[in-house]
Design an enzyme around this catalytic site. Sequence first.
Site, PDB file in Angstrom:
ATOM      1  CG  ASP A   5      -2.040   0.867   0.911  1.00  0.00           C
ATOM      2  OD1 ASP A   5      -2.136   1.836   0.378  1.00  0.00           O
ATOM      3  OD2 ASP A   5      -3.211   0.709   1.850  1.00  0.00           O
ATOM      4  CB  THR A   9      -7.395   6.672  -0.039  1.00  0.00           C
ATOM      5  OG1 THR A   9      -7.208   5.193  -0.671  1.00  0.00           O
ATOM      6  CG2 THR A   9      -7.424   7.512  -1.029  1.00  0.00           C
ATOM      7  CE  LYS A  65       1.388   8.659 -13.624  1.00  0.00           C
ATOM      8  NZ  LYS A  65       2.639   9.415 -12.988  1.00  0.00           N
ATOM      9  CE1 TYR A 119     -12.046   3.615  -8.442  1.00  0.00           C
ATOM     10  CE2 TYR A 119     -14.569   3.870  -8.651  1.00  0.00           C
ATOM     11  CZ  TYR A 119     -13.374   3.406  -8.206  1.00  0.00           C
ATOM     12  OH  TYR A 119     -13.633   1.923  -7.477  1.00  0.00           O
ATOM     13  CB  THR A 149     -18.665  -2.661  -0.206  1.00  0.00           C
ATOM     14  OG1 THR A 149     -19.120  -3.473  -1.152  1.00  0.00           O
ATOM     15  CG2 THR A 149     -18.220  -3.562   0.941  1.00  0.00           C
TER      16      THR A 149
END
Length: 283
Positions: A5, A9, A65, A119, A149
């Site tokens: 990660d 975010t 990206k 997105y 979700t």
Amino acid sequence: MLSLDNFITGSRDNLSMLGENPDFEFRQANVNEHVAVDGDVRYVLHFASPASPPQYDANPIHTLKVGTLGTMNMLGLARAKNATFLLASTSEVYGDPLVHPQPETYWGNVNPIGPRGCYDEAKRCAEAFAMAYHRAHGVDTRIIRIFNTHGPRMQVLDGRAVPNFMAQAIRGQPLTVYGDGSQTRSLCYVSDLVRGVLAVLEKGDDMPVNLGNPEEVTVLELAQIIVRLAGSSSAIEFRPLPVDDPKQRRPDIARARKLLEWQPEVPLEDGLARTLEYFRRVV
Ligand code: UDP
């Protein structure tokens, strides 16, 4: 298990419960660049991407990206390791859908140049990449299209409806409903989604499969339910509707039911109550 990660975010705090687990290793890395991994790899699960509209709006190039270059890199890793590759795609590939509910066979209604394009189009490209590696290189690929979700460990400042409404209800602030709140969403609790992901790895095939809860509510209803569950006296305030905000969204999960023998088990209000318990601890 190796987890990667870059925390654009995500949050390091969410890993604390895994710290003691000897089978878990973490590396801070950006999958948009080459990532070298030693040893055997059985599965590559590509979930990296901002997923909240304000967050991808704030990082549009990064979002493009990670859906394109990041997907290519992770497919390259899966190919080199002879691993199964899973792409976390999204209901956003359907855009503002003209078919309702949305089956996997629907090609979508996406605005490539609007604020959500970074997105939506990155994820659509990611799906094309997965199919290309599958067809050209025989990589064992899976594509899941995840519908809205929620669950514990979402960021308070995530910006999506559930975290916003919960934080606002707990603080006694007005809930910010965009537009007139008549747009719909169908919310899945995270434990159901995780069961679905595991079922796709075990029983899935290379064609996309929707994962989500078909229980559909308007955004205004969602706000009212959260106020009630929180026992809050918050008012509801209407704000401008963001550009290209989909008017309706509900998964057709017939394919998941048949292929995976999967369906959500946590009813909407039970799931929201569980997520609310978490937000009460962190807000
Ligand atoms: N929304 C809202 N108030 C908020 C955040 C979101 O009314 O504070 C609306 C948003 O306009 C959309 C729906 O809730 O119609 C779901 O938005 P979210 O950002 O959770 O995800 P999306 O499904 O749009 O990707």
